[in-house]
Design a protein around this motif. Structure first.
Motif, short mmCIF file in Angstrom:
data_model
loop_
_atom_site.label_atom_id
_atom_site.label_comp_id
_atom_site.label_asym_id
_atom_site.label_seq_id
_atom_site.Cartn_x
_atom_site.Cartn_y
_atom_site.Cartn_z
N VAL A 181 0.86 -1.20 0.00
CA VAL A 181 0.00 0.00 0.00
C VAL A 181 0.89 1.24 0.00
CG1 VAL A 181 -1.66 1.33 1.37
CG2 VAL A 181 -1.89 -1.14 1.19
N HIS A 182 0.53 2.23 -0.86
CA HIS A 182 1.34 3.44 -1.00
C HIS A 182 0.57 4.64 -0.45
CE1 HIS A 182 3.86 6.20 -3.86
NE2 HIS A 182 3.97 6.50 -2.60
N LEU A 183 1.18 5.39 0.48
CA LEU A 183 0.53 6.59 1.05
C LEU A 183 1.54 7.73 1.07
CD1 LEU A 183 -0.07 4.06 3.38
CD2 LEU A 183 -1.92 5.65 3.78
N VAL A 184 1.01 8.96 1.30
CA VAL A 184 1.91 10.11 1.46
C VAL A 184 1.66 10.69 2.84
CG1 VAL A 184 2.69 12.32 0.54
CG2 VAL A 184 1.83 10.57 -1.01
N ALA A 185 2.73 10.96 3.58
CA ALA A 185 2.60 11.55 4.92
C ALA A 185 3.20 12.95 4.91
CB ALA A 185 3.33 10.67 5.94
N TYR A 186 2.63 13.83 5.75
CA TYR A 186 3.12 15.22 5.81
C TYR A 186 3.49 15.57 7.25
CZ TYR A 186 1.00 15.62 1.20
OH TYR A 186 0.68 15.44 -0.11
N PRO A 187 4.55 15.05 7.77
CA PRO A 187 4.92 15.41 9.14
C PRO A 187 5.49 16.83 9.20
CG PRO A 187 6.57 13.98 8.20
CD PRO A 187 5.50 14.13 7.15
N GLU A 188 5.28 17.46 10.35
CA GLU A 188 5.79 18.83 10.55
C GLU A 188 6.92 18.76 11.55
OE1 GLU A 188 6.08 22.48 12.88
OE2 GLU A 188 5.06 20.69 13.59
N ARG A 189 8.04 19.33 11.19
CA ARG A 189 9.19 19.35 12.10
C ARG A 189 9.79 20.74 12.10
NH1 ARG A 189 7.08 15.55 13.02
NH2 ARG A 189 7.67 13.36 12.91
N SER A 190 9.84 21.36 13.27
CA SER A 190 10.45 22.68 13.44
C SER A 190 9.94 23.72 12.44
CB SER A 190 11.98 22.58 13.30
OG SER A 190 12.49 21.55 14.08
N GLY A 191 8.65 23.70 12.25
CA GLY A 191 8.06 24.73 11.38
C GLY A 191 8.16 24.39 9.91
N TYR A 192 8.68 23.20 9.60
CA TYR A 192 8.78 22.81 8.19
C TYR A 192 7.93 21.59 7.95
CZ TYR A 192 12.44 26.18 7.43
OH TYR A 192 13.10 27.33 7.33
N VAL A 193 7.32 21.54 6.79
CA VAL A 193 6.53 20.38 6.41
C VAL A 193 7.24 19.71 5.25
CG1 VAL A 193 4.35 19.62 5.41
CG2 VAL A 193 4.36 21.39 7.16
N ARG A 194 7.44 18.37 5.37
CA ARG A 194 8.10 17.65 4.28
C ARG A 194 7.21 16.47 3.90
NH1 ARG A 194 14.36 16.86 4.22
NH2 ARG A 194 14.47 16.93 1.95
N MET A 248 11.95 15.46 -2.08
CA MET A 248 12.94 16.53 -2.06
C MET A 248 12.35 17.82 -1.48
SD MET A 248 15.74 15.38 -2.99
CE MET A 248 16.72 16.85 -3.28
N GLU A 249 11.08 18.15 -1.84
CA GLU A 249 10.53 19.44 -1.45
C GLU A 249 10.28 19.50 0.05
OE1 GLU A 249 7.45 17.61 -3.49
OE2 GLU A 249 9.50 17.02 -3.99
N LYS A 250 10.46 20.71 0.56
CA LYS A 250 10.25 20.93 1.98
C LYS A 250 9.55 22.29 2.06
CE LYS A 250 13.70 22.07 4.92
NZ LYS A 250 14.93 21.94 5.70
N TYR A 251 8.48 22.39 2.89
CA TYR A 251 7.75 23.66 2.97
C TYR A 251 7.92 24.27 4.34
CZ TYR A 251 5.40 21.16 -0.77
OH TYR A 251 5.14 20.42 -1.87
N SER A 252 8.10 25.62 4.33
CA SER A 252 8.09 26.31 5.63
C SER A 252 6.64 26.58 5.97
CB SER A 252 8.86 27.63 5.52
OG SER A 252 8.47 28.44 6.59
N VAL A 290 5.44 28.49 8.25
CA VAL A 290 5.21 29.93 8.47
C VAL A 290 5.00 30.63 7.13
CG1 VAL A 290 6.23 32.07 9.32
CG2 VAL A 290 6.50 29.96 10.62
N ASP A 291 5.92 30.25 6.17
CA ASP A 291 5.76 30.89 4.86
C ASP A 291 4.40 30.56 4.25
OD1 ASP A 291 8.20 31.93 5.10
OD2 ASP A 291 9.22 30.52 3.74
N ALA A 292 4.02 29.30 4.42
CA ALA A 292 2.74 28.87 3.85
C ALA A 292 1.59 29.65 4.47
CB ALA A 292 2.55 27.39 4.08
N ILE A 293 1.63 29.77 5.80
CA ILE A 293 0.54 30.49 6.47
C ILE A 293 0.58 31.97 6.10
CG2 ILE A 293 -0.35 31.20 8.73
CD1 ILE A 293 0.67 28.45 9.77
N PHE A 294 1.81 32.50 6.09
CA PHE A 294 1.94 33.92 5.74
C PHE A 294 1.38 34.20 4.35
CE2 PHE A 294 5.27 36.33 8.46
CZ PHE A 294 4.65 35.90 9.61
N ALA A 295 1.64 33.26 3.44
CA ALA A 295 1.22 33.50 2.06
C ALA A 295 -0.25 33.21 1.85
CB ALA A 295 2.05 32.63 1.12
N SER A 296 -0.84 32.52 2.82
CA SER A 296 -2.21 32.04 2.58
C SER A 296 -3.26 33.11 2.83
CB SER A 296 -2.50 30.85 3.49
OG SER A 296 -2.56 31.31 4.83
#
Ligand SMILES: Nc1nc2c(ncn2[C@@H]2O[C@@H]3COP(=O)(O)O[C@H]4[C@@H](O)[C@H](n5cnc6c(=O)[nH]c(N)nc65)O[C@@H]4COP(=O)(O)O[C@H]3[C@H]2O)c(=O)[nH]1
Length: 812
Positions: free
Chosen positions: A102-115, A141-145, A147-153
């Motif tokens: 089974v293939h899934l995608v997880a989005y854990p948050e670590r130190s304000g970054y989501v990967r 590879m991609e990593k999201y901040s 804070v940046d995401a919330i700020f931009a939203s």
């Protein structure tokens, strides 16, 4: 990073699993992992499924442990951080169920970054029993901040502020350490220009607004604060901001929203509401509780503002209307503009009538209804007054013709449904016109008021009395047991109306005539019934007044004939069908003709010569006698101008011709146009001219006398008070009515009257002419009594003008 060759690892794991897959059992752990995928172990974890449905790590590689944030061996999956636990459990359970990877995608948050992590679960079998699962977690590879995401939203402003300590170590300012585009846009500057700047350097006015103090409080107390402040806009005007701030360690995070539009809207609403000249209030549509009320409403209703706010919408309604209001307000959609009229209760207990216009509004963030009140109490009273005036007579306040006809129509529907007859009584006051003419309109008006009072008093509640105009009244008598009741009521009304009246101390006596039409027999429509009652009234008046008549169908025929005659009569004047006959009057002393009386004839194309008695009363009724009389006068004068100069001409003048005060002018004009001497013209008037001592008519007689014409009293002795009239005006001549002359030989009474009149004439210096002399005996008796002149068939019949002229020629 542990993901460099991860794609390859995963590919190998899939291949191994597929290769080892058997229809009867899942691949063994060793077949998939051991000895063949050395590097893959870095990203994998082996998980054991326990019999109680939970999962426990057997072991995990370092990259996997980095993802779950700690050592794996022996840990229960449910004890992991939620962002790992949920997704892992979902995948493990699904893989066991499907018996497939089974293939899934997880989005854990670590130190304000989501990967994002790709997570693949391989179900396995084991030699020692119990299911095993291989979990593979590979970061992308991609990593999201975050804070940046919330700020931009958001377009709203978000920022992080660091406290700045003043000289004594006290925090009194903040530095902008981070902010989003929304915050920069709100103050129309770039993020770079704002970042790392002190708030009060950037916005010097901010201290005066109290905003800095609020931020300091949030920082110190660690509690969230929410406040609004205004700031002068770089573009002019003032803008309003709402800020929410809370402390995070030594930083303060704040959100900023521009609420200028909302404030301005609220301000306009407030101005409109408070300064409105109309009472307004805002209420909650669910509870009907008042939420706000303007000054005009407080003043108009008389409740204090506090009282108002403690009341519900129902409290300003009279008790009896509350249920209706409740029902309307309970409707799912209340129409915003019903325009209905409601009753409202004022503080003093009085009731006003209002129109309420209401609409849904947002009031202080909650749904509410705004109601505008228009007080129509006065308007309604005026409307009621106007409606009353439109349906009632101003003088007597009785229903007028419009309302009478409405009521009559209603009565007719009732008559039809219940087969119960009704009567329509048309009432005309006898001699009212004389009262009006002699005593004046004010007395006439008061008399009419008393008449209406008596009529009201004499009727049952169920009956209706109206004034149709002038001295005409009408009654609807409803639900008659039999037609005779209408006659009984008429008798009663005539008796009541004939009692003397006291008008301003003057005693006045009038009478009444009544015409009755019965519904439904005498007409199907209101108009027809009224017309027929009117016809019956004319018959009652014709037949002596002071009485009533029921409508008879032949009355209609009579009226129609009369109307036809009227049309013909008007035409006769236009086409010249009138002509004059002349009847001589002779001096008793000399036996010579002294003059002629002009007598009108209608030379009708079919009926021949029509005598005046058949058309003069109608001509008088419809006023046509005025132009006819003018023609007679002018024609008689014109004819007399052809006669010898000592011949007089006598012309009958109707009482109607005295109205309008134009008679003297007409006579003067006829004399001038014909050129005859005024002394040759004799005007014959009847007693009706002097009825009730009409001052105006006596004045006209004096004007005529001043012209030099002679005035005779015609038909003397036939009226009620002929003698008294002789006191009103000094007549030149009395014409003794032919009814006395006819019997003068055989009836000693008549002879005595003639003798008395002649004697009176002598002593008053008035000459006397006897009319209707038909025999030599009559002439001899009159001569013996001393009568001055005689007139009658014995001396000459009425004849055409030409014949009269021949007669005069023979005499001279
Ligand atoms: N039985 C009988 N009758 C005689 C005798 N001698 C004259 N008569 C009639 O008696 C009426 C006399 O006129 P009056 O009393 O003024 O009565 C007049 C007068 O009041 C009115 N009248 C006639 N012409 C005019 C007019 O031009 N204007 C107005 N306002 N009334 C007029 O009509 C009435 C009737 O007029 P006439 O039919 O012409 O009727 C005339 C005349 O023809 C007689 O010996 N025996």
């Amino acid at each position: 990073m542990h993901g460099e060759n991860a794609g390859l690892d995963l590919h190998v794991l899939y291949r191994n699993w597929r290769t080892a897959e058997r229809p009867t059992h899942l691949p063994l752990y060793d077949e998939v992992v051991l000895g063949r995928t050395g590097r893959a172990g870095n990203h994998t974890a082996l998980v054991r499924a326990l019999s109680d449905g939970t999962f426990v790590f057997a072991h995990a590689g370092p990259a996997f442990e980095e993802w779950i944030g700690g050592e794996a061996a022996g840990r229960n999956i449910e004890a992991l951080p939620p962002d790992c636990a949920h997704v892992l459990l979902d995948g493990l359970e699904e893989a066991l169920r499907q018996k497939q990877p089974v293939h899934l995608v997880a989005y854990p948050e670590r130190s304000g970054y989501v990967r994002a992590y790709d997570l693949v679960i391989f179900p396995l079998s084991s030699r020692w029993g119990g299911p095993l699962l291989l979990a593979y977690a590979r970061p992308r590879m991609e990593k999201y901040s975050l804070v940046d995401a919330i700020f931009a939203s958001t377009t709203g402003g978000l920022m992080a502020l660091a406290p700045v300590r003043g000289r004594e170590g006290v925090v009194d300012d903040f530095r902008l350490v981070a902010l989003n585009q929304g915050a920069a846009d709100l103050v129309s500057q770039s993020i770079d220009a704002l970042r790392w700047q002190r708030l009060t350097d950037l916005f010097p006015h901010l201290r005066g607004t109290g905003a800095v103090d609020q931020l300091v409080q949030a920082w110190r107390t660690k509690a969230a604060v929410e406040f609004e402040f205004s700031y002068p806009s770089a573009l002019g005007g003032v803008r309003y901001f709402s800020m929410r701030a809370s402390a995070m360690e030594d930083l303060v995070s704040a959100s900023l929203i521009d609420v200028t539009e909302i404030r301005n809207r609220e301000e306009s609403f407030r101005l409109l509401f408070q300064d409105s000249p109309l009472p307004m209030f805002v209420y909650c549509p669910e509870t009907m509780q008042m939420r706000d009320v303007n000054a005009v409403a407080v003043e108009h209703y008389g409740y204090s503002r506090e009282q108002f706010l403690s009341m519900s919408l129902l409290d300003i309604r009279p008790q009896e209307e509350r249920e209706r209001v409740r029902q309307i307000l309970a409707q799912p959609t209340i129409p915003s503009d019903t325009g209905d009229i409601w009753k409202h209760l004022k503080a003093d207990g009085s009731i006003i009538e209002v129109r309420v216009y209401s609409r849904q509004v947002d009031y202080q963030g909650q749904a509410a209804r705004l109601a505008v009140v228009v007080d129509v109490t006065e308007q309604r009273k005026t409307e009621a007054r106007i409606s009353f005036m439109a349906h009632h007579d101003a003088l007597t306040a009785l229903p007028n013709r419009v309302l009478f006809l409405d009521e009559l129509r209603r009565t007719l529907r009732h008559v039809e449904r219940h087969e119960q007859p009704a009567a329509i009584l048309c009432i005309d006051l006898d001699y009212f016109k004389d009262v009006n003419d002699t005593l004046g309109h004010p007395v006439g008006d008061k008399l009419l008021q008393q008449v209406s009072g008596r009529l009201r008093g004499a009727l049952r509640e169920n009956d209706l009395v109206a004034r149709l105009g002038g001295d005409e009244f009408a009654v609807i008598q409803r639900d008659l047991a039999e037609p005779g009741e209408a006659g009984m009521l008429s008798d009663r009304l005539i008796a009541v109306l004939s009692q003397p009246y006291d008008v301003d101390g003057q005693m006045v006596v009038i009478g009444a005539s009544i015409g009755i039409a019965m519904a439904p027999t005498d007409g199907e429509s209101a108009d027809a019934l009224l017309k027929n009652a009117d016809m019956a009234l004319y018959r009652a008046k014709d037949e002596g007044r002071g009485t009533f008549r029921y409508f008879q169908p032949e009355m209609d025929a009579r009226v129609k004939a009369r109307r036809a005659l009227e049309v013909e009569l008007r035409g006769a004047l236009v086409v010249g069908e009138f002509t004059l006959r002349y009847q001589p009057f002779v001096s008793v002393e000399t036996g010579k003709i002294t003059g002629f009386e002009a007598l009108l004839r209608w030379n009708h194309p079919e009926r021949g010569m029509v005598p005046p008695i058949e058309f003069i009363p109608l001509a008088e009724d419809i006023g046509l006698i005025v132009p006819i009389g003018e023609w007679v006068l002018r024609q008689a004068c014109r004819d007399a101008a052809e006669w010898p100069e000592d011949m007089r001409v006598a012309v009958n003048i109707s009482a109607v011709q005295f109205k309008g005060q134009k008679l003297a002018n007409l006579v003067a004009s006829a004399l001038t146009m014909s050129g005859i001497e005024p002394g040759r013209l004799e005007l014959e008037i009847t007693e009706s001219v002097l009825l009730h001592d009409s001052e105006a008519n006596v004045a006209v007689l004096h004007q005529l006398r001043a012209l030099g014409v002679r005035i005779s009293m015609d038909d003397f002795g036939t009226g009620y008070s002929s003698l008294s009239y002789l006191r009103s005006f000094p007549f030149d001549k009395i014409k003794i009515d032919q009814s006395f002359v006819r019997e003068i030989v055989d009836n000693s009474g008549d002879a005595a009257i003639v003798s008395a009149v002649v004697g009176m004439g002598v002593s008053l210096g008035i000459s006397t002419t006897a009319e209707g002399v038909e025999t030599a005996e009559q002439l001899e008796r009159l001569r013996a009594e001393g009568c001055t002149e005689v007139q009658g068939y014995y001396l000459g019949r009425p004849m055409p003008a030409g014949e009269a002229q021949k007669l005069m020629a023979r005499q001279s």
